[in-house]
Scaffold this motif. Structure first.
Motif, PDB file in Angstrom:
ATOM      1  N   THR A   1      -7.060   4.513  10.337  1.00  0.00           N
ATOM      2  CA  THR A   1      -6.674   4.898  11.700  1.00  0.00           C
ATOM      3  C   THR A   1      -5.308   4.311  12.067  1.00  0.00           C
ATOM      4  O   THR A   1      -5.142   3.100  12.011  1.00  0.00           O
ATOM      5  CB  THR A   1      -7.697   4.344  12.714  1.00  0.00           C
ATOM      6  N   PRO A   2      -4.350   5.164  12.466  1.00  0.00           N
ATOM      7  CA  PRO A   2      -3.068   4.615  12.874  1.00  0.00           C
ATOM      8  C   PRO A   2      -3.276   3.642  14.042  1.00  0.00           C
ATOM      9  O   PRO A   2      -4.041   3.933  14.949  1.00  0.00           O
ATOM     10  CB  PRO A   2      -2.269   5.838  13.338  1.00  0.00           C
TER      11      PRO A   2
ATOM     12  N   ASP B   1      -0.157  -1.643   6.822  1.00  0.00           N
ATOM     13  CA  ASP B   1       1.223  -1.416   6.406  1.00  0.00           C
ATOM     14  C   ASP B   1       2.197  -2.416   7.022  1.00  0.00           C
ATOM     15  O   ASP B   1       3.354  -2.484   6.622  1.00  0.00           O
ATOM     16  CB  ASP B   1       1.670   0.001   6.807  1.00  0.00           C
TER      17      ASP B   1
ATOM     18  N   PHE C   1       0.850  -1.186   0.000  1.00  0.00           N
ATOM     19  CA  PHE C   1       0.000   0.000   0.000  1.00  0.00           C
ATOM     20  C   PHE C   1       0.887   1.238   0.000  1.00  0.00           C
ATOM     21  O   PHE C   1       1.779   1.360   0.829  1.00  0.00           O
ATOM     22  CB  PHE C   1      -0.929  -0.003   1.209  1.00  0.00           C
ATOM     23  N   THR C   2       0.635   2.142  -0.948  1.00  0.00           N
ATOM     24  CA  THR C   2       1.483   3.336  -1.012  1.00  0.00           C
ATOM     25  C   THR C   2       0.872   4.498  -0.249  1.00  0.00           C
ATOM     26  O   THR C   2       1.575   5.313   0.300  1.00  0.00           O
ATOM     27  CB  THR C   2       1.728   3.760  -2.471  1.00  0.00           C
TER      28      THR C   2
END
Lengths: 206, 218
Positions: free
Chosen positions: A129-130, A137, A123-124
């Motif tokens: 939500t972190p 990621d 995914f770039t």
């Protein structure tokens, strides 16, 4: 201190010009390195989804990329073809995009030369939500896609407690089921589009 | 001068802390506090922008026409934020990716505008810069306290290092923005309590010794 309208207008004009000029020059000054960073991170992603050994040294990324991968155009889409040393096609990387839970998710998907399995997914950009959806990621999540079978039905599915499918199933992220589902949907839509348009290895090579 | 600096520090860190006492910057306190790293970078970005924009606005304060001062303040603040954004993207691509849209959102943080309007507009550049700096530090420390609780309970980690030795179940609610509401509310409650007691005590003391001055200051 009373100031006239003319002063007000001139002041606003002058200060706008001043700060815009500073920003414009900062932008022009940093543009090359920003573009270089973006290019490098895209190359890194493409190498990752094509399952080419990851390189930690920034300077070697471009070199490895140019040695292994060629860029081609297919219906206005940039696609990336991976060759082995004898010039045989080993796989393709396609950019994909779709709706995540909170915003657009962009990335690359690598597909084997015979269009039967997924080589990798990366995914770039995304705005999940972190710590929850943002964990797409993390390597353990992305690694799961390697070697999964490509099919229109059922496509990639999320494992649940009662069933695990080694061929097409992946584990969702705890606490981020919606994002996991969105990612799977995006990839399935993309794969279905490839299948429906009958894009095969032959067409890509043209 | 030293007295002024001390006052600025005390006021911004404790007495009138931007988040806990003035309830400003709540939006970002909810959004970026699930990981300590995000909070720290956001806090430092805001501290940088507040100090420099306060300094610039204070330097120009005698030339800025009163009617358009807010336009000018926004312009200056936005310029610094965009500069920070460009700088991070060029030199720290990983951090830039992790922060995503949050950097741009510094512009809308009311703390910066608040300091510009309440302090920099009326004071000299150096003390305004310090005021902006310590307002930012006050904000950062509150963010770090919130994110410490949230990261510890939500992930079992501190600054990404695993500290979940006893293996408790992590709380998903702590990772979601609403959790910050609870923590901020508790902090506001504690802060209000301490400050109310202190002002009551001061007021009593003043009434005993200088009754007239007290009534004048009300």
């Amino acid at each position: 201190m009373k100031k006239g309208s003319l002063y007000t207008i001139l002041f606003m004009f002058a200060i706008s010009v001043f700060f815009t000029a500073i920003l414009a020059s900062a932008n022009a000054f940093y543009q090359p390195s920003i573009e270089k960073n973006e290019l490098l991170s895209n190359m890194k992603s493409i190498l990752y989804v094509l399952d080419i050994k990851s390189i930690s040294d920034e300077n070697q990324i471009a070199e490895v990329f140019n040695n292994n991968v060629r860029t081609k155009k297919l219906n206005h889409l940039d696609i990336f073809v991976k060759y082995d040393q004898n010039g045989n096609v080993q796989g393709y990387a396609f950019p994909f995009a779709g709706a995540g839970l909170w915003g657009r998710i962009n990335g690359y998907i690598g597909i084997s030369a015979d269009f039967k399995t997924i080589l990798g997914v990366d995914f770039t950009s995304h705005s999940e939500t972190p710590g929850l959806g943002g964990r797409i990621d993390e390597p353990w999540f992305k690694e799961q896609f390697r070697g999964k079978k490509i099919s229109s039905e059922p496509g990639i599915i999320l494992n649940n407690s009662s069933s695990r499918d080694e061929e097409t199933g992946i584990d969702a992220i705890t606490g981020a089921t919606s994002t996991s589902r969105a990612v799977v949907n995006i990839l399935n839509d993309f794969i279905n589009e490839l299948i429906s348009k009958n894009i095969s290895s032959l067409e890509v090579q043209k | 001068m030293i007295e002024d600096i001390k006052k600025v520090i005390y006021r911004n860190l404790l007495k009138e802390n931007q988040v806990v006492r003035q309830i400003l910057g709540i939006c970002s306190s909810l959004a970026v506090t699930n990981l300590m790293k995000n909070s720290l970078v956001m806090g430092l970005g805001l501290t940088f922008v507040t100090s420099l924009s306060s300094f610039t606005i204070s330097t120009l304060r005698n030339y800025i026409p009163h009617r358009i001062r807010m336009l000018v303040q926004t312009l200056i603040i936005a310029s610094y934020v965009i500069f920070v954004d460009i700088f991070i993207r060029a030199n720290m691509p990983d951090i830039s990716k992790a922060l995503g849209p949050y950097v741009g959102l510094i512009i809308t943080n009311c703390i910066i505008m608040g300091r510009a309007e309440a302090f920099a507009q009326k004071n000299t550049p150096f003390i305004s810069m310090l005021d902006g700096f310590f307002a930012g530090i006050g904000y950062t420390s509150v963010l770090l306290i919130i994110s410490f609780v949230r990261e510890l309970l939500g992930f079992g980690t501190v600054f990404g290092a695993n500290v979940n030795f006893i293996g408790f179940d992590t709380w998903t609610i702590m990772v979601m923005p609403p959790a910050a509401f609870f923590i901020i509310a508790v902090m506001v409650w504690i802060g209000a309590n301490i400050m109310n007691k202190r002002t009551a005590k001061n007021a009593n003391a003043e009434i005993k010794t200088f009754p007239k001055q007290q009534s004048a200051s009300i």
